[in-house]
Structure formats: C-alpha cells, structure tokens
Design a protein around this motif. Structure first.
Motif, PDB file in Angstrom:
ATOM      1  N   TYR A 172     -18.147   9.529  31.978  1.00 12.44           N
ATOM      2  CA  TYR A 172     -19.145  10.336  32.698  1.00 12.44           C
ATOM      3  C   TYR A 172     -20.506  10.320  31.993  1.00 12.44           C
ATOM      4  O   TYR A 172     -21.542  10.344  32.630  1.00 12.44           O
ATOM      5  CB  TYR A 172     -18.690  11.793  32.814  1.00 12.44           C
ATOM      6  CG  TYR A 172     -17.551  11.998  33.775  1.00 12.44           C
ATOM      7  CD1 TYR A 172     -17.738  11.813  35.155  1.00 12.44           C
ATOM      8  CD2 TYR A 172     -16.296  12.390  33.323  1.00 12.44           C
ATOM      9  CE1 TYR A 172     -16.694  12.016  36.044  1.00 12.44           C
ATOM     10  CE2 TYR A 172     -15.252  12.593  34.205  1.00 12.44           C
ATOM     11  CZ  TYR A 172     -15.455  12.403  35.563  1.00 12.44           C
ATOM     12  OH  TYR A 172     -14.423  12.603  36.441  1.00 12.44           O
ATOM     13  N   TRP A 173     -20.476  10.355  30.647  1.00 13.05           N
ATOM     14  CA  TRP A 173     -21.734  10.373  29.892  1.00 13.05           C
ATOM     15  C   TRP A 173     -22.096   8.936  29.502  1.00 13.05           C
ATOM     16  O   TRP A 173     -21.199   8.099  29.333  1.00 13.05           O
ATOM     17  CB  TRP A 173     -21.559  11.131  28.571  1.00 13.05           C
ATOM     18  CG  TRP A 173     -21.438  12.606  28.650  1.00 13.05           C
ATOM     19  CD1 TRP A 173     -21.327  13.377  29.766  1.00 13.05           C
ATOM     20  CD2 TRP A 173     -21.400  13.500  27.520  1.00 13.05           C
ATOM     21  NE1 TRP A 173     -21.218  14.701  29.407  1.00 13.05           N
ATOM     22  CE2 TRP A 173     -21.262  14.800  28.030  1.00 13.05           C
ATOM     23  CE3 TRP A 173     -21.464  13.336  26.132  1.00 13.05           C
ATOM     24  CZ2 TRP A 173     -21.206  15.929  27.211  1.00 13.05           C
ATOM     25  CZ3 TRP A 173     -21.398  14.446  25.316  1.00 13.05           C
ATOM     26  CH2 TRP A 173     -21.272  15.733  25.846  1.00 13.05           C
ATOM     27  N   PRO A 174     -23.393   8.682  29.294  1.00  9.27           N
ATOM     28  CA  PRO A 174     -23.722   7.407  28.647  1.00  9.27           C
ATOM     29  C   PRO A 174     -23.100   7.397  27.251  1.00  9.27           C
ATOM     30  O   PRO A 174     -22.877   8.471  26.664  1.00  9.27           O
ATOM     31  CB  PRO A 174     -25.249   7.429  28.554  1.00  9.27           C
ATOM     32  CG  PRO A 174     -25.703   8.795  28.921  1.00  9.27           C
ATOM     33  CD  PRO A 174     -24.558   9.535  29.544  1.00  9.27           C
ATOM     34  N   GLU A 175     -22.798   6.220  26.745  1.00  5.23           N
ATOM     35  CA  GLU A 175     -22.210   6.146  25.404  1.00  5.23           C
ATOM     36  C   GLU A 175     -23.280   6.474  24.358  1.00  5.23           C
ATOM     37  O   GLU A 175     -24.320   5.807  24.317  1.00  5.23           O
ATOM     38  CB  GLU A 175     -21.664   4.740  25.180  1.00  5.23           C
ATOM     39  CG  GLU A 175     -20.449   4.756  24.286  1.00  5.23           C
ATOM     40  CD  GLU A 175     -19.748   3.395  24.302  1.00  5.23           C
ATOM     41  OE1 GLU A 175     -19.544   2.869  23.207  1.00  5.23           O
ATOM     42  OE2 GLU A 175     -19.450   2.889  25.410  1.00  5.23           O
ATOM     43  N   LEU A 176     -23.047   7.497  23.537  1.00  2.00           N
ATOM     44  CA  LEU A 176     -24.085   7.947  22.597  1.00  2.00           C
ATOM     45  C   LEU A 176     -24.013   7.157  21.292  1.00  2.00           C
ATOM     46  O   LEU A 176     -22.933   6.847  20.788  1.00  2.00           O
ATOM     47  CB  LEU A 176     -23.924   9.443  22.307  1.00  2.00           C
ATOM     48  CG  LEU A 176     -23.983  10.354  23.542  1.00  2.00           C
ATOM     49  CD1 LEU A 176     -23.879  11.820  23.122  1.00  2.00           C
ATOM     50  CD2 LEU A 176     -25.244  10.131  24.364  1.00  2.00           C
ATOM     51  N   LYS A 177     -25.219   6.844  20.753  1.00  3.32           N
ATOM     52  CA  LYS A 177     -25.261   6.078  19.507  1.00  3.32           C
ATOM     53  C   LYS A 177     -25.765   6.982  18.391  1.00  3.32           C
ATOM     54  O   LYS A 177     -26.599   7.823  18.604  1.00  3.32           O
ATOM     55  CB  LYS A 177     -26.212   4.894  19.653  1.00  3.32           C
ATOM     56  CG  LYS A 177     -25.805   3.939  20.770  1.00  3.32           C
ATOM     57  CD  LYS A 177     -26.744   2.750  20.877  1.00  3.32           C
ATOM     58  CE  LYS A 177     -28.125   3.105  21.397  1.00  3.32           C
ATOM     59  NZ  LYS A 177     -28.380   3.114  22.805  1.00  3.32           N
TER      60      LYS A 177
END
Ligand code: NAD
Ligand code: LMR
Length: 443
Positions: A438-443
C-alpha cells in the motif's frame, strides 16, 4: 428548465453510498440529476449494494440512468461531479492502524495520530488516480473529495495536482453544528452563521450568531462546560452510538482548556490522548464497531432490497451529514453563494499562519469557484498546536513523494499523540510491515 447533472460516486462500495444516493434523490429540486454512477476498484464489494441502489434510484425516478462499474472510462466519462469517498485498504487496514497504535500505547484512531498518518500514506495514490481519471475523461468535472484523512489528502492534492478541480471537505462540522443547533434551540443548523478556523479535524468555532446577528457562543460554551455537546437530557441527543456520546461528553474538558472558543471534538485525541488510550480496548476498536455495526446493517439491508426487488419499506436513511455535498454541488452549479467550511490553501486568510498550509475555514461558494473569508490573527495556543500538526501533515506528504523513512519517522515523532522518537520508530517499523503493497517502499 434547470440543467440536469451526472454524478459519479467514487468508492461506490462504501457503506455511506446508499444514504448518499437517498440524499441526492431527496434533493432533485435543488440539484436535478440525469445519471448516477457508482465506481469502485473492488467489484465484489460494490456489488453488495449496487443492485439495491439501482432499485432505489429507479423507484424514485426511472428517467435517471444508473450505472455501477469498475471501469474508470465508463465511470468518469460525461460526469459533472465526482463525489469521492474511497478507503484504500478498506476497514481491515483501518483496524490494523488502530490496533498497532494502541499496542504502542498511543491513540489508535482513523485520522488522528499514527493511524491517520498510515492511512494518509495509503490514500494519496488512490485519490490521485481518481483525479487523473476525472481529468482524462471529464476535464470540467468537479471532485468533491471527502476521502480521509482529509488533511493529508488535501496537502497532497495541493502539492501534486495544484490545478485540479478538487475541493476537499469534511462532514464533521455538520454533526457539530447539528448539536449546537439543538442545544441553542434552533430547528436547523442553517439558522446560525458561524466562524471557524483550523485544520481538518483540528479547529475551533469563534462565533455562532443567529440571523439577527446576536452572538450565541458564550451561551453555548456555558452549556458545554456542564454537558459537553450533549443536550441537558442526554437521551435527547442525536448520537448514533456510545462512542459518539462519549466524544460529545468529552467536549466539557476541551472547552475548559479555552473557554473562549468551542472545539472540533477530534481535538480530544491530541489534547487528552492519555484518556483516549485508557478508554480504548486494544482488541476491539472503532473499525470493529463499524464492521460489526454499520457495515453489517447496510450490506444486510441492501441484500434484502435486492432480494425482494423493492426499497419501499427500507430502513436505510438519508445521510443528513452528507447534505453538505448537495449544498456544495448546488453552489458550484447555480451560484448560490452559500457559506461553507472547506479545506483550502491558507494564502493569508489566517494572517499569522503560513500561506501554504491547508486550513479549514469558511468560504463563499459560487459558480465554479470559492472565496475564503478572512480570519485575521489567531491566538498563540491554537497557532502553536496547528503549526505542529500542519508540519506532521507536510512531512507525511514529503515522505510519500520522496519515499523517505526519515521524513515519516519525523512526522510520527512530531505528532502530539506520540510521546518520543523511540515510540515513533517502533510504530513506524510495525506500520511499514502492515502496509506492504500500500505504501511506497521507504528508503
Ligand atoms: P468503505 O471501506 O466502506 O468504502 C470505501 C470504498 O472505497 C471501498 O468499497 C473500496 O473498495 C473503495 N476504494 C478503495 N480504493 C479505491 C480506489 N482507488 N478507487 C475506487 N474505489 C476505491 O469506507 P467507508 O467507511 O464508507 O468510508 C469511505 C471514506 O469516506 C473513507 O475515506 C472515510 O474516512 C471517509 N469519510 C469521510 C467523511 C468526511 O466527511 N470527510 C465522513 C465519513 C467518512
Ligand atoms: C466512520 O467510519 O464511521 C468514521 O468515518 C467515523 C467513525 O464513526 O469512526
């Protein structure tokens, strides 16, 4: 003859859809309709109520075309208004938001605190996707968007779709004003002229006048200090369930903190978070109440209507709260110049607050436009709280755009509902896990 309009309800499978349709059909004299469409990206869910909605529409006016679809082109072609109330991740993800927050001892709520932040990270893409369909297939359409969390969604649309015909709105003030009208002895909330400022689910009424211009706010506050938003006899209140009744009572404590204004009751989550956590059941949250209550009731009744083939004896009721959608569409279509609370870019309306904050303030709505009223300077207490909260909302949108773990950790740390950066980090790690896909993949 008045022009007739075509509307699409985005999030057609929402439990609110039938009451919104009933409300639209009850207002055909104000806003004449030629077509009502339902659009959802979950066909099975929308089908739970589409047949009943079709029966309701056809029994009221067989000339109104009814369409239920999961095809964006069919949904968005030839529409004048999009009423958008999507919930990305649906109620099971709301349940996760609430329970993960409570597990960390923090307020577990749909739009406030970590729950709202997680929901915001899910909602942005869904809302933008629907705006893009609208612009592609019906570029003159207006989207009246009340998908939550409205504050974060509004900041995202301001930043990422600045020229879109989207107006972000919330029905909470309608509920509050209905209570005030009852307390002050008015038949209808429209007998009051109000002043209000704040962010979504985070604001204060500063004036409530009758049509002769008499100020009634002190009288309302005197009542609220004793009874909150409940009438003297609580049984006469218009609260749908116990949790809303508790919220109405809690207004007593909110007003004590500033007895010169009257607050949006969602401030209880920010100002009395400890009490909210103490009164929550971490194993059975508001999402469970909604799934076991409204969702079962609405889907059950829709199945019954589809089965018997008529809605004549239905228990479904018109959504009074949703009446602001008709008022807003009517104002945009017919230049009524109605005063309505909208979530708009500040641009100096609140003098001592950033221009680029999305604030909830009264606006005059006319043909294809709205004009925010000037608010002037706001007091230090409210200004401080709003600055902190608006920074949280901006950091969430930054995190979504930049895929930034750090920005989201900062957002959670800055939320008034979260006690420390340690708790914020633990929360974030759990929320990332729960929101995969659901969320963008966080870096
Ligand atoms: P719900 O889960 O019953 O229905 C939402 C529907 O949206 C679902 O059928 C889902 O499949 C659909 N959906 C999800 N993503 C979509 C997408 N990208 N495109 C099209 N459809 C999509 O939710 P609900 O409890 O009825 O609430 C609906 C929304 O309205 C929520 O965002 C809720 O917070 C909001 N709400 C807003 C206000 C307000 O005044 N701002 C008041 C009440 C509810
Ligand atoms: C809902 O789903 O009903 C919310 O939007 C508000 C509430 O009742 O928690």
């Amino acid at each position: 003859m008045k022009q007739k309009f075509s509307v699409v309800i985005a999030g057609g499978g929402s439990t609110y859809t039938p009451e919104i349709i009933l409300m639209l059909l009850d207002n055909l004299d104000k806003l004449p309709l030629r077509c009502i469409k339902l659009y959802d990206n979950d066909e099975d869910r929308q089908n739970k109520l589409a047949k009943a909605c079709e029966i309701i529409v056809k029994e009221k006016d067989p000339d109104i075309e009814f369409v239920a679809t999961t095809d964006p082109q069919t949904a968005y072609t030839d529409v004048d208004f999009c009423l958008a109330h999507i919930r990305v991740g649906q109620l099971p993800m709301r349940e996760m938001d609430e329970k993960i927050s409570l597990k960390h001892g923090v307020v577990g709520q749909e739009t406030c605190g970590p729950g709202g932040i997680a929901y915001g990270m899910r909602s942005i893409a869904g809302v933008l996707e629907n705006i893009d369909y609208m612009e592609k297939y019906s570029p003159n359409c207006w989207m009246l968007n009340y998908s939550n969390p409205a504050a974060i969604v509004a900041e995202a649309t301001r930043r990422l779709r600045p020229n879109s015909r989207v107006i972000n709105i919330c029905d909470m003030p309608i509920g509050l004003e209905n209570s005030y009208a009852q307390i002050l002895g008015f038949k209808d909330r429209k007998e009051m002229d109000i002043r209000y400022f704040g962010l979504n689910h985070f604001g204060w009424y500063t004036s409530i006048k009758d049509k002769d211009g008499n100020e009634l706010l002190p009288k309302l506050i005197e009542h609220q200090l004793k009874y909150g938003n409940c009438p003297e006899n609580e049984a006469e209140g218009n609260y749908t369930d116990d949790s809303w009744m508790e919220t109405a009572r809690k207004v007593k404590d909110l007003v004590r903190l500033d007895p010169t204004t009257t607050p949006n009751s969602y401030l209880q989550y920010y100002l009395y978070g400890d009490d909210m956590v103490a009164h929550s059941d971490p194993n059975y949250t508001r999402a469970n109440q909604v799934m076991d209550g409204r969702e079962k009731r609405v889907f059950g009744e829709c199945a019954r209507i589809a089965e018997v083939g008529t809605a004549k004896d239905t228990t479904l009721e018109i959504g009074i709260h949703a009446s602001f959608i008709v008022d807003l569409a009517t104002a945009l279509a017919f230049n009524t110049h109605e005063r309505m609370l909208l979530i708009v870019e500040n641009n100096g309306a609140i003098e001592n607050f950033p221009d680029d904050a999305m604030v909830e303030i009264p606006c005059i709505v006319g043909k294809d436009s709205y004009e925010p009223l000037s608010i002037g300077k706001i007091p230090t207490f409210q200004k401080g709280l709003m600055e902190q909260q608006v920074a949280v909302e901006k950091l969430v949108v930054d995190a979504w755009i930049e895929h930034s773990y750090l920005k989201l950790w900062q957002a959670l740390t800055l939320s008034k509902t979260v006690p420390s950066a340690n708790v914020a980090k633990a929360l974030l790690d759990d929320l990332i896990e729960a929101n995969k896909g659901y969320w963008p993949e966080l870096k």
